[in-house]
Every structure is written in C-alpha cells, then in structure tokens.
Design an enzyme around this catalytic site. Structure first.
Site, PDB file in Angstrom:
ATOM      1  N   HIS A  20       0.958  -1.327   0.059  1.00  0.00           N
ATOM      2  CA  HIS A  20       0.173  -0.023  -0.043  1.00  0.00           C
ATOM      3  C   HIS A  20       0.864   1.379   0.010  1.00  0.00           C
ATOM      4  O   HIS A  20       1.947   1.241   0.070  1.00  0.00           O
ATOM      5  CB  HIS A  20      -1.049  -0.123   1.088  1.00  0.00           C
ATOM      6  CG  HIS A  20      -0.510  -0.164   2.556  1.00  0.00           C
ATOM      7  ND1 HIS A  20       0.428   0.873   3.156  1.00  0.00           N
ATOM      8  CD2 HIS A  20      -0.396  -1.001   3.445  1.00  0.00           C
ATOM      9  CE1 HIS A  20       0.599   0.505   4.213  1.00  0.00           C
ATOM     10  NE2 HIS A  20       0.353  -0.892   4.640  1.00  0.00           N
ATOM     11  N   HIS A  23       4.145   1.425   2.281  1.00  0.00           N
ATOM     12  CA  HIS A  23       5.133   0.688   1.763  1.00  0.00           C
ATOM     13  C   HIS A  23       5.846   1.648   0.437  1.00  0.00           C
ATOM     14  O   HIS A  23       6.921   1.783   0.379  1.00  0.00           O
ATOM     15  CB  HIS A  23       5.056  -0.822   1.118  1.00  0.00           C
ATOM     16  CG  HIS A  23       4.179  -1.637   2.447  1.00  0.00           C
ATOM     17  ND1 HIS A  23       2.818  -1.939   1.962  1.00  0.00           N
ATOM     18  CD2 HIS A  23       4.625  -1.924   3.560  1.00  0.00           C
ATOM     19  CE1 HIS A  23       2.576  -2.512   2.983  1.00  0.00           C
ATOM     20  NE2 HIS A  23       3.512  -2.778   3.775  1.00  0.00           N
ATOM     21  N   CYS A 128       1.901  -9.840  21.188  1.00  0.00           N
ATOM     22  CA  CYS A 128       1.176  -9.338  20.009  1.00  0.00           C
ATOM     23  C   CYS A 128       1.452  -9.954  18.810  1.00  0.00           C
ATOM     24  O   CYS A 128       2.728  -9.783  18.359  1.00  0.00           O
ATOM     25  CB  CYS A 128       1.218  -7.847  19.976  1.00  0.00           C
ATOM     26  SG  CYS A 128       0.385  -7.333  18.642  1.00  0.00           S
ATOM     27  N   CYS A 131       2.627  -7.502  16.139  1.00  0.00           N
ATOM     28  CA  CYS A 131       3.947  -6.993  16.198  1.00  0.00           C
ATOM     29  C   CYS A 131       5.095  -8.012  16.448  1.00  0.00           C
ATOM     30  O   CYS A 131       6.174  -7.902  16.237  1.00  0.00           O
ATOM     31  CB  CYS A 131       4.207  -6.132  17.542  1.00  0.00           C
ATOM     32  SG  CYS A 131       2.946  -4.674  17.555  1.00  0.00           S
ATOM     33  N   CYS A 145      -2.420  -3.716  22.705  1.00  0.00           N
ATOM     34  CA  CYS A 145      -1.308  -3.404  21.952  1.00  0.00           C
ATOM     35  C   CYS A 145      -1.506  -2.096  21.351  1.00  0.00           C
ATOM     36  O   CYS A 145      -2.403  -1.815  20.716  1.00  0.00           O
ATOM     37  CB  CYS A 145      -0.951  -4.297  20.932  1.00  0.00           C
ATOM     38  SG  CYS A 145      -0.066  -3.666  19.703  1.00  0.00           S
ATOM     39  N   HIS A 148      -1.594  -2.205  17.394  1.00  0.00           N
ATOM     40  CA  HIS A 148      -2.659  -2.841  16.684  1.00  0.00           C
ATOM     41  C   HIS A 148      -4.192  -2.498  17.248  1.00  0.00           C
ATOM     42  O   HIS A 148      -5.151  -3.124  16.833  1.00  0.00           O
ATOM     43  CB  HIS A 148      -2.326  -4.119  16.281  1.00  0.00           C
ATOM     44  CG  HIS A 148      -1.367  -4.425  15.497  1.00  0.00           C
ATOM     45  ND1 HIS A 148       0.074  -4.328  16.066  1.00  0.00           N
ATOM     46  CD2 HIS A 148      -1.128  -4.642  14.195  1.00  0.00           C
ATOM     47  CE1 HIS A 148       0.800  -4.854  14.895  1.00  0.00           C
ATOM     48  NE2 HIS A 148       0.194  -4.813  13.579  1.00  0.00           N
ATOM     49  N   LYS A 297      -5.677   5.047  11.051  1.00  0.00           N
ATOM     50  CA  LYS A 297      -4.904   4.347  10.448  1.00  0.00           C
ATOM     51  C   LYS A 297      -5.249   3.682   9.517  1.00  0.00           C
ATOM     52  O   LYS A 297      -6.419   3.272   9.379  1.00  0.00           O
ATOM     53  CB  LYS A 297      -4.133   3.343  11.480  1.00  0.00           C
ATOM     54  CG  LYS A 297      -3.250   3.619  12.782  1.00  0.00           C
ATOM     55  CD  LYS A 297      -2.802   2.752  13.345  1.00  0.00           C
ATOM     56  CE  LYS A 297      -1.739   3.017  14.328  1.00  0.00           C
ATOM     57  NZ  LYS A 297      -0.857   1.953  15.137  1.00  0.00           N
ATOM     58  N   LYS A 300      -6.138  -3.236   6.821  1.00  0.00           N
ATOM     59  CA  LYS A 300      -7.035  -3.893   5.881  1.00  0.00           C
ATOM     60  C   LYS A 300      -8.232  -4.231   6.563  1.00  0.00           C
ATOM     61  O   LYS A 300      -9.575  -4.120   5.894  1.00  0.00           O
ATOM     62  CB  LYS A 300      -6.335  -5.368   5.678  1.00  0.00           C
ATOM     63  CG  LYS A 300      -6.003  -5.658   4.334  1.00  0.00           C
ATOM     64  CD  LYS A 300      -5.438  -6.913   4.316  1.00  0.00           C
ATOM     65  CE  LYS A 300      -5.416  -8.095   5.190  1.00  0.00           C
ATOM     66  NZ  LYS A 300      -4.951  -9.248   4.607  1.00  0.00           N
TER      67      LYS A 300
HETATM   68  O1  ME8 Z   1       7.437  -4.220  10.056  1.00  0.00           O
HETATM   69  N1  ME8 Z   1       2.769   5.010   6.800  1.00  0.00           N
HETATM   70  O2  ME8 Z   1       6.848  -4.981   7.986  1.00  0.00           O
HETATM   71  P1  ME8 Z   1       5.770  -4.295   7.350  1.00  0.00           P
HETATM   72  C1  ME8 Z   1       3.949   4.950   6.439  1.00  0.00           C
HETATM   73  N2  ME8 Z   1       8.615  -7.225   8.301  1.00  0.00           N
HETATM   74  N3  ME8 Z   1       4.707   3.787   6.462  1.00  0.00           N
HETATM   75  C2  ME8 Z   1       4.218   2.813   6.612  1.00  0.00           C
HETATM   76  C3  ME8 Z   1       2.883   2.676   6.819  1.00  0.00           C
HETATM   77  C4  ME8 Z   1       2.072   3.876   6.946  1.00  0.00           C
HETATM   78  N4  ME8 Z   1       0.840   4.099   7.129  1.00  0.00           N
HETATM   79  N5  ME8 Z   1       2.763   1.312   6.782  1.00  0.00           N
HETATM   80  C5  ME8 Z   1       3.560   0.666   6.779  1.00  0.00           C
HETATM   81  C6  ME8 Z   1       7.617  -5.015   9.010  1.00  0.00           C
HETATM   82  N6  ME8 Z   1       4.643   1.498   6.317  1.00  0.00           N
HETATM   83  C7  ME8 Z   1       8.547  -6.051   9.180  1.00  0.00           C
HETATM   84  C8  ME8 Z   1      10.018  -5.206   8.841  1.00  0.00           C
HETATM   85  S1  ME8 Z   1      12.601  -4.897   8.991  1.00  0.00           S
HETATM   86  C9  ME8 Z   1      13.959  -5.946   9.321  1.00  0.00           C
HETATM   87  C10 ME8 Z   1      11.158  -6.197   9.055  1.00  0.00           C
HETATM   88  C11 ME8 Z   1       5.839   1.218   5.876  1.00  0.00           C
HETATM   89  O3  ME8 Z   1       5.085  -4.917   6.247  1.00  0.00           O
HETATM   90  C12 ME8 Z   1       6.873   1.661   6.961  1.00  0.00           C
HETATM   91  O4  ME8 Z   1       8.320   1.464   6.179  1.00  0.00           O
HETATM   92  O5  ME8 Z   1       4.690  -4.063   8.585  1.00  0.00           O
HETATM   93  C13 ME8 Z   1       6.960   0.784   8.070  1.00  0.00           C
HETATM   94  O6  ME8 Z   1       8.024   0.589   8.991  1.00  0.00           O
HETATM   95  C14 ME8 Z   1       6.879  -0.651   7.118  1.00  0.00           C
HETATM   96  O7  ME8 Z   1       5.989  -0.150   6.158  1.00  0.00           O
HETATM   97  C15 ME8 Z   1       6.398  -1.624   8.035  1.00  0.00           C
HETATM   98  O8  ME8 Z   1       6.027  -2.812   7.105  1.00  0.00           O
END
Ligand code: ME8
Length: 635
Positions: A20, A23, A128, A131, A145, A148, A297, A300
């Site tokens: 989304h 990312h 959680c 997380c 949490c 979430h 926030k 999904k």
């Molecule tokens: O946490 N606004 O993966 P994840 C801005 N796999 N950035 C956002 C966002 C939002 N609303 N939502 C997600 C994980 N992001 C782990 C990470 S790293 C070794 C392991 C972005 O799929 C932002 O970069 O939940 C956030 O830190 C990341 O997606 C979390 O991705």
C-alpha cells in the site's frame, strides 16, 4: 553516506498483505536517496525485500488455503512487480526464505550462542502477533497493544533468549556519542526513554510444536527463530556478509529507513545484536511518520487501504512520487488526501514547473534558431538566477544530508519561482520586438535554459521521467550536464545544442472521485439487481477455461493479456494485473463468460470475460473445488 559510498535499506515488508501507500512511501524515499547519491557519482547500494516467516504469514496462508511458501511467493511477487512500476531502482531484492539468508542468520545465531549471549529459559507474558513480540504490562494501553489496538495473547513457554540487557549501557553511550545515530531527534529521545528502564533479554525462538514456519536454530532442532533475529539480519545478507566485497564497502555507510512502528526493534534490538555479533553498528536509523487516512490508521480491517498503482494510473508516476515526498515532513505523520494531491499537481507541477518549462521552451525556440544561444550580454539583473541557483544547490545538499527530502523540494521550488519571476520582470517578448536587442534577448533565454537544466538535475531523483523529458527538450539527453558535478558552475549548458519543444509536462488534473477515494470503510453489500428468468440466465454461456499463457499489456499496470483454452484457444484481456502476476495466473482453471461480444481494450481484442470478486486484498478469481474439464459448461 561515508566518503564515496552510500548504502540504503527499507524494511523488508511482511507478505501477509498487499503493498500500500505506506510501503510505497518508504521505498520511494529510498529510491530518491539512491538516485541522488548515484548522481554524485557515489558507489550506492539499495536493498529492499520481503519478510516471510512467522505466525502472521502462516495464519494468512491458512486462511487462503495454501502453503506458507506458496503464499509468500505470491505476495512477495506483488512487491517485486510493484517497484519497477514506481521507477524504484533497488540493487537487490531479498527474501527471508532465500537460502543465502537462512545461512547468514544461522551463522550469526551460532556465533552469538558460542559467545554465551544466547541462553535457554522460561518466558511468560503478553504477546502481540501483529508486532511479533512480547509486551511489558506498562507498554500496553488499556490492556491492548498500542499499534494494533488488540488484546495480546498470554503466552508461557521455554525459549531461547538473547542477552540484550547486557548491552544496555553500551547502547546508551553509543547513542549519546553519536547524536544523529537515530534521527529525527524525537525518535532518538523515544529510544533513550525506553532505555531508562532496565532492558530485558529478548526472546528469539519459538518451539516447533507451535510454529514450523520459521528457521531452525543451528543449535536446537526443536526450535525456530524468526521475526526480528531473522528479519533484521537481511541488512547484512543483502550485501554479502561476512566476506563479500560489498559488505566491507557498504556496511560502514549503512542508512536504515523505517517508519516509527518498528523503532524499537531497529533502535534497540538491532544495534545490540550487531554488538553481540562483533559487527559495527549501522550509521543512521532514519525514522519517518505514518500516513493516515482521514485521521485513522490505514488497515486492511478498516478497509481504507490506498493502493499506489491506483494513484499512479490516475495521476501519473512522477506526480505521485513528488506528492509523497513533498507532502510529508520527514519524521511526522501525515494525512493522505486526494484533494491535497490534486492541488499540488495543479499548483506546484502544472503551474510552477510545467509552465516554466513550456514558457521557456516556447520563447527559446521562437527567439533563437532552435539552438541553445550564447549568453553574450549578461548584466547585473541576471545575478539573481546564479545566486539563487547556488543557494538552492546548497540547500538541496543540506536537505539530503539531514534526511529531510521535503526541504530539498521546498528549496527547488523557490528557485523555480524565482525563475518564473525573472521571466515576468525581464519581459523577453518586449525585447523581441526590436532586433537591436537580440544579444540581450539570447542572453535571457540562455539564463532560462540553464535554470531549467539545473532544475532538471535537482528534481531528477524525485521525478526521473519528467527530468529526462526536460533534458531531452534541452538537447542534453545524452549524458553531459545531468549530474551534480555539472552544477558546480553556472553555465554548464553548452551553446549550440538543439532544442526540442515537447508536450506539456504536467497537464492540470481534476479530482477523480469515482474509485479515487480510499475504499469506503466496511463496504455494504451492493443491492441485488432486478430478477431475470431462467431463459435469460441461460443466454450467458459460462465455461471452465484454462489459462495457458499470460503477459502484461505494455503501458498498463492493470491489464493482462491471457490466452485461455475453452473450445480452442482464445485471447482475453482482463483487468487483474494489480492482483495477479502473469506467472500466478497461468495454469489456473477459471470461469469465463464465453459468449460476451468481443471488445477492444487498449487496442487489443478480448473475447470473453473472467469472473472475479472483491476481497480485502483486491480481486480474487472464481475457481473450483474439483478441477473440471477444460471448456465444461457452468450451470
Ligand atoms: O514491520 N505510513 O513489515 P511491514 C508510512 N517485516 N509507512 C508505512 C505505513 C504507513 N501507514 N504502513 C507501513 C514489518 N509502512 C517487518 C519489518 S525489517 C527488518 C522487518 C512502511 O510490512 C514503513 O516503512 O509491517 C513501516 O516501517 C513498514 O512499512 C512496515 O512494514
């Protein structure tokens, strides 16, 4: 960045949901940074990828009734396919299921275990799943949490622990000695605040009896490690730890980019893990805020997920990249609004930059012989452009150095506005009336073209496609005058090169509200249509069709061209490209309306239509519990 090298990473994204705008934001900033440092001629490495082990993925796979690996393959492919669509130029795409990554994690676990920093013990606490970590009581808000807003599970089990607490004092000292280790400052303060309390050891394993979708510990076959000990190490695997040349070159320059949601694992777990493994800490942790949707926030479950390709398709890629980087102050939260996006396109892009390019090029072609003229009659009034240019370049450099890309954009737009004002004040159209002014007129045109060149170089990390178009119009598309070194002195644009007027760069847009808004929360069931008779239904010939080939339709992110088998082969163009990759769709038996009148989509004939429905993750194709014969009638 250290010296002449730059290493930038994004988080590796969980494969339990499709990509989304959040990312896209992190990954596009990383891309802008990588492009900026490449423009400086620095050796640059840009890493992104997917995080594929753990409860969450196993759960999502179970729901989708596929194996975790098949599920991970599918969503990881969506991320991988998205990045080129957004002009993201990563050097390497890592998956935590890659064999070389498994080997690196096991190697580091063994090393830390051998040195006595991993031990076996009992743990009881609140966990959680979202997380993937235990929470201390005081971290919970109303027993939930805070990320979430769900009640964590109570868990008690024997597990392996990493002696994180042992490194608490070292970490505090390191953060104090390196004031920008974690930036912006608010997040540094947050980490230091965590560290005021005793740091507990970190549980790094799960028994296989409870979870098999993880990596087996090298020192105990009954346990897997996953999530943080697995995921964080991707930043080392990606550059070939321990022996690769890339590791030696890039690790000292490591810049991690994350959002605030994963501050603790990156700000506390990761540096202490590195310390225990005998590896230098990363250089900077750069933390940005969250994109929210109408103050809530994006998630999904709320059904308000904004998909990057929808915005790209509606408004274009460069405007999308520009908007994301310009509208969010790095470090703070921002609320996504399509109205704000459209306003920025119309004011900053169409009005300011777009107009500057088209006015300048129109005058340049009209008042010269279609080539870059010489600046023979420069006067004091022209200084404003060189002076603003050199100040802007310094501000852009500073913006990047302090990880504030929005500041770089603000500075560039000041320059654009000064240049627009220069046109108004110099009134070239008045000078053009008298041939005696030719030298002065050409000088003004030269100044404008040079300002455009500088602007094109400065915006190119943000909007590579538009920068290339400006450079093509300036006749410098072949390389010279496109890097940062070429900005050192005013006058880099060579007289004589051929000018080519192009189309308008950023046409004005209107808010397209149809499917433009985020999906409305919890969409209601649409009303049932008026009744039809059985005879009417019988007119629709539904068939089981096998997909034997699929490819993307060029220039469309949505359309796939499929070859399906029913009573022979036929071609169908389907709008599934955001939900399925061609590889995923081939081999499936699906439902097709076989007697729909042929139609053309983007000039390609389509004979039939696939049946699909909406899910929270996008479209899903109708399929069968038991495989039917190809061509079977559906009744
Ligand atoms: O946490 N606004 O993966 P994840 C801005 N796999 N950035 C956002 C966002 C939002 N609303 N939502 C997600 C994980 N992001 C782990 C990470 S790293 C070794 C392991 C972005 O799929 C932002 O970069 O939940 C956030 O830190 C990341 O997606 C979390 O991705």
């Amino acid at each position: 960045m250290t010296g002449n090298t730059f290493y930038i990473t994004t988080p590796i994204y969980y494969v339990n949901a499709s990509p989304h705008i959040g990312h896209a934001y992190t990954t596009i900033i990383a891309d802008v940074l990588a492009r900026y440092h490449r423009l400086h001629g620095r050796r640059t490495f840009f890493l992104t990828g997917t995080d594929e082990h753990g409860d969450k993925i196993a759960e999502a796979a179970r729901k989708a009734e596929v194996t975790p690996q098949a599920y991970a393959d599918r969503i990881s492919a969506q991320f991988r396919a998205l990045w080129p669509e957004l002009a993201v130029t990563q050097d390497y795409f890592i998956r935590t299921t890659d064999a070389n990554h498994v080997e690196t994690v096991r190697r580091i676990l063994q090393k830390v275990h051998d040195s006595g920093d991993i031990y076996f013990g009992q743990y009881e606490g609140f966990y959680c799943v979202g997380c993937e970590r235990f929470y201390m009581d005081k971290e919970l808000v109303d027993g939930k949490c805070p990320q979430h807003e769900t009640v964590p599970e109570h868990r008690k089990e024997s597990n392996y622990f990493f002696r994180m607490g042992k490194y608490q004092d070292w970490l505090i000292q390191h953060i104090q000695d390196h004031p920008d280790f974690i930036r912006p400052e608010r997040y540094r303060n947050e980490v230091l605040a965590f560290l005021r309390d005793p740091l507990e050891d970190l549980c790094i394993s799960r028994p296989k009896s409870r979870l098999t979708w993880g990596m087996t510990l090298p020192f105990d076959d009954n346990y897997v490690t996953y999530v943080w000990f697995d995921a964080l190490i991707n930043y080392l695997t990606g550059i070939g730890y321990p022996d690769g040349d890339n590791f030696r070159t890039f690790w000292p320059a490591a810049e991690h980019l994350i959002a605030k949601d994963i501050l603790k694992p990156h700000g506390i777990y990761w540096p202490t893990m590195l310390k225990a493994a005998g590896i230098e800490p990363y250089r900077h942790l750069n933390v940005h805020g969250y994109w929210n949707i109408e103050k809530s926030k994006m998630s999904k479950s709320l059904g308000n997920v904004v998909r990057p390709l929808d915005l790209k398709d509606k408004y274009g890629l460069d405007p999308f990249r520009y908007f994301l980087l310009r509208d969010m102050v790095f470090g703070l939260d921002s609320t996504f609004s399509e109205e704000a996006f459209v306003q920025r396109i119309n004011s900053d892009l169409a009005n300011d930059l777009g107009n500057l390019v088209s006015r300048t090029m129109t005058m340049a072609v009209k008042y010269t012989i279609g080539r870059v003229p010489e600046a023979r009659v420069a006067v004091d009034e022209d200084r404003i452009l060189w002076e603003t240019a050199s100040r802007t370049i310094a501000e852009v450099e500073a913006g990047f150095a302090e990880m504030a890309p929005h500041k770089a954009l603000i500075a560039i737009w000041e320059f654009i506005n000064v240049t627009n004002k220069y046109i108004v004040e110099r009134e070239p159209w008045v000078l053009a009336k008298d041939p005696a002014n030719r030298g002065r007129l050409e000088t003004i045109v030269y100044h404008l073209l040079e300002a455009l060149r500088i602007t094109s170089v400065l915006v190119s990390p943000f909007m590579p496609g538009s920068a290339a178009k400006i450079q093509e119009q300036l006749g410098i598309a072949d390389g010279a005058g496109q890097d940062f070194a070429s900005l050192a002195n005013w006058g880099g644009l060579k007289a004589g090169s051929e000018l080519k007027r192009g189309e308008s760069l950023f046409p004005r847009v209107e808010l397209k509200t149809d499917q433009a808004r985020p999906e409305s929360p919890k969409a209601e069931v649409p009303p049932i249509k008026p009744e039809i008779t059985y005879e009417e239904f019988e007119k629709i010939d539904l068939r089981a069709a096998k997909v034997i080939a699929a490819e993307r339709v060029p220039k469309s992110s949505k359309l796939l061209k499929l070859t399906v088998e029913i009573d022979g082969e036929r071609q169908i163009v389907a709008g599934m490209g955001k939900d399925y990759t061609p590889e995923e769709i081939v081999g499936k038996t699906i439902v097709v309306v076989a007697n729909l009148k042929p139609a053309k989509l983007m000039g390609i004939e389509s004979r039939g239509m696939l049946l699909a429905t909406d899910t929270e993750e996008g479209l899903t194709l109708l399929g069968f519990d038991r495989p039917p014969k190809t061509g079977a009638k559906i009744h």
